[in-house]
Design an enzyme around this catalytic site. Structure first.
Site, mmCIF file in Angstrom:
data_model
loop_
_atom_site.group_PDB
_atom_site.id
_atom_site.type_symbol
_atom_site.label_atom_id
_atom_site.label_comp_id
_atom_site.label_asym_id
_atom_site.label_seq_id
_atom_site.Cartn_x
_atom_site.Cartn_y
_atom_site.Cartn_z
ATOM 1 N N ASP A 137 0.859 -1.155 -0.052
ATOM 2 C CA ASP A 137 0.016 -0.010 0.136
ATOM 3 C C ASP A 137 0.985 1.202 0.023
ATOM 4 O O ASP A 137 1.918 1.355 0.592
ATOM 5 C CB ASP A 137 -0.764 -0.022 1.339
ATOM 6 N N ILE A 138 0.615 2.147 -0.936
ATOM 7 C CA ILE A 138 1.494 3.332 -1.001
ATOM 8 C C ILE A 138 0.993 4.309 0.277
ATOM 9 O O ILE A 138 -0.324 4.461 0.167
ATOM 10 C CB ILE A 138 1.220 4.147 -2.116
ATOM 11 N N GLU A 143 -4.435 2.182 -4.353
ATOM 12 C CA GLU A 143 -2.823 2.578 -4.245
ATOM 13 C C GLU A 143 -2.445 1.185 -3.764
ATOM 14 O O GLU A 143 -1.098 1.231 -3.266
ATOM 15 C CB GLU A 143 -2.643 3.589 -3.371
#
Length: 173
Positions: free
Chosen positions: A27-28, A70
């Site tokens: 996950d960004i 994301e």
């Protein structure tokens, strides 16, 4: 859908021939804030650049997929625990050190990473739940880190660790 089909297929193969199968969820960190500040067009371009970093780390047998928003997933067949954790940490480190350029602005990002190896009792749901729990541990511990679910608990791996900061604070400064 392609990711779900591939994971199901890999798990089926794993049940018949129990080679090591790993799943990495990424996950960004604070990407919603990034999109809010710079816009979705910039965000989409940055996501493409981030995906290229993941593909640099992945082996030809690995599957890299956008998991949603994301989040990204890497399916790693025929991997050892050591190699999977090294790939996860190298990925985290590469993103942290990379400078993502778009329209004259340079952006810095970090990622949170969750890792698990498929066990003999795992189905698609239990496997994904364990990896997701590891990813959640990375987020809860300050982000920019790798956590591994060993079948009982989530354990931190590697050197990444973000200084604690407010969720409202802009992570790109």
């Amino acid at each position: 859908r392609a990711f779900d089909q591939e994971l199901r297929s890999q798990l089926r193969d794993h049940q018949e021939n129990p080679e090591t199968l790993a799943l990495i969820l990424i996950d960004i960190d604070y990407f919603k804030n990034f999109n809010d500040r710079y816009g979705h067009q910039t965000g989409d371009h940055i996501l493409q650049q981030v995906a290229k970093v993941f593909k640099q780390v992945a082996r030809s047998s690995d599957i890299v997929a956008r998991y949603g928003g994301e989040e990204f997933a890497l399916i790693l067949p025929s991997s050892t625990k050591k190699s999977v954790l090294e790939i996860a940490e190298r990925t985290r480190s590469l993103v942290e050190g990379h400078r993502f350029d778009y329209q004259g602005l340079v952006h810095r990002l970090t990622i949170s990473v969750g890792v698990a190896l498929a066990g003999p009792e795992d189905d698609e749901q239990s496997f994904c739940e364990r990896v997701d729990a590891a990813l959640y541990s990375s987020k809860e511990s300050g982000r920019n880190s790798v956590h591994y679910h060993d079948g009982r608990a989530c354990v931190r791996f590697g050197s990444g660790f973000a200084a604690s900061r407010s969720k409202k604070e802009d992570p790109n400064n």
